[in-house]
Design an enzyme around this catalytic site. Structure first.
Site, PDB file in Angstrom:
ATOM      1  N   ARG A 205      50.537  79.613  37.850  1.00  0.00           N
ATOM      2  CA  ARG A 205      51.744  79.767  39.122  1.00  0.00           C
ATOM      3  C   ARG A 205      51.307  80.007  40.666  1.00  0.00           C
ATOM      4  O   ARG A 205      49.938  80.291  40.765  1.00  0.00           O
ATOM      5  CB  ARG A 205      52.592  80.897  38.693  1.00  0.00           C
ATOM      6  CG  ARG A 205      53.345  80.907  37.406  1.00  0.00           C
ATOM      7  CD  ARG A 205      54.173  82.205  37.073  1.00  0.00           C
ATOM      8  NE  ARG A 205      55.060  81.787  35.854  1.00  0.00           N
ATOM      9  CZ  ARG A 205      54.598  82.266  34.652  1.00  0.00           C
ATOM     10  NH1 ARG A 205      53.483  82.545  34.637  1.00  0.00           N
ATOM     11  NH2 ARG A 205      55.571  82.240  33.778  1.00  0.00           N
TER      12      ARG A 205
ATOM     13  N   LYS B 181      53.401  87.112  35.336  1.00  0.00           N
ATOM     14  CA  LYS B 181      54.711  87.170  35.339  1.00  0.00           C
ATOM     15  C   LYS B 181      55.351  87.996  33.845  1.00  0.00           C
ATOM     16  O   LYS B 181      55.979  88.776  33.842  1.00  0.00           O
ATOM     17  CB  LYS B 181      55.652  85.753  35.380  1.00  0.00           C
ATOM     18  CG  LYS B 181      57.106  86.094  35.439  1.00  0.00           C
ATOM     19  CD  LYS B 181      57.733  84.625  35.859  1.00  0.00           C
ATOM     20  CE  LYS B 181      59.204  84.809  35.539  1.00  0.00           C
ATOM     21  NZ  LYS B 181      59.826  83.354  35.905  1.00  0.00           N
TER      22      LYS B 181
END
Length: 339
Positions: A188, A215
């Site tokens: 990410r 995350k």
């Protein structure tokens, strides 16, 4: 002791007429504000005990208390942004006056602007605060009904290799290197931006993202392919701590929207976000037959359902299983008279 300090913050400490001890942070570094908060809590406790009265509480109090109790959340900063938006509409309003209608009026100000996912996230946080006010703090008799969140359509946008090459050619050099690394690893944006050399072992061809950076809250171990290793080699020596740096040799802290949009336009690519680089990485792997459970581990997804979004890109993986029916059918046909 009515007030005391922990670090730089004042705390309140008193016993209610019912004999219950109240000991909590005022959330303020100002002693006068802390005293005001103490007096308010103590007066409310007296009214509840002597008069059986439930005092009215405002949205401001609920939002403030929620933020105090949720500082440990990894999503705390994003939650503050959402609460700040609701605060524009509910500032000073009593909790009991927050209704489905007032919530809808607030949402209508973003009609046609917010995506379904944004609306859903804002409603979830608002609902969590109202539920806590009713179930935990006993500030509400019931949780008000809320508008139904729109169904979120999972979006998958990925690039062809030719599109990828055009995009990389038009991106600024530093941004192109980060995009190339994202495409090679599936990481990410923030994990790329904040990657440190202490998280990289080129000898073992791995890097890792710590759980508090991921995350899903779990460590991610990334196998570095030749493309990723080449990017790292070109970054070596530019900064002592961080892998990716900008033009002036300082750590890269963001992806500049102007350069990104200009590169997309020049490359003839529409409807594409930085996060879609991750979708591209996953889509390419799925198309080449990578088992979905392997893809899940490589990408650090906590929910297998998130990986199933890529299942339609590799229908060939079912061919071996489908051929089992051939075997059964062939046996049945050969056993028929005259076969």
């Amino acid at each position: 002791m009515a007030l005391f300090k922990r670090g730089k913050t004042w705390w309140v400490d008193f016993t209610t007429p019912a004999g219950e001890r109240v000991r909590e942070t005022s959330g303020s570094r100002d002693r006068n504000q802390a005293q005001e908060y103490h007096d308010k809590l103590k007066a409310e406790a007296w009214r509840v005990f002597k008069l059986g009265d439930r005092p009215d509480h405002t949205w401001d109090e609920a939002a403030h208390r929620w933020l105090l109790e949720k500082k440990h959340l990894r999503s705390y900063k994003n939650t503050k942004v959402v609460i700040a938006w609701w605060h524009q509409h509910f500032r000073g309003k009593l909790l009991r006056d927050i209704t489905r209608e007032t919530i809808q009026i607030a949402l209508d100000t973003k009609a046609g602007i917010w995506a379904p996912g944004t609306i859903k996230r804002n409603l979830e946080i608002l609902g969590a605060i109202l539920h806590r006010a009713a179930d935990e703090w006993e500030w509400l008799d019931r949780v008000p009904k809320r508008p139904q969140a729109p169904k979120v359509q999972r979006r998958i946008r990925w690039l062809t290799p030719a599109e990828m090459q055009r995009l990389l050619q038009h991106l600024p050099e530093a941004t192109a290197e980060m995009a190339r690394f994202a495409l090679a690893t599936g990481l990410r944006r923030n994990n790329v931006l904040r990657l440190e050399w202490s998280q990289v072992d080129t000898a073992r061809r791995v890097c890792w993202i710590y759980g508090d950076q991921a995350k899903a809250g779990k460590d991610i171990h990334v196998s570095l392919n030749e493309t990723a290793l080449a990017v790292l080699e070109r970054q070596r020596g530019k900064h002592e701590r961080f892998v990716f740096v900008g033009k002036r040799g300082k750590p890269q802290t963001q992806i500049y929207a102007e350069g990104w949009r200009a590169a997309l336009k020049a490359a003839g690519i529409e409807n594409f976000r930085w996060h879609d680089l991750r979708h591209t990485w996953a889509s390419w792997l799925a198309q080449e037959g990578t088992p979905l459970h392997v893809l899940q581990e490589m990408g650090g997804w906590a929910d297998y359902g998130m990986v199933l979004r890529y299942a339609h890109l590799s229908p060939e993986r079912f061919a071996t299983h489908a051929s089992v029916v051939d075997q059964k059918m062939n046996v049945t046909i050969s056993a028929q008279p005259g076969a």
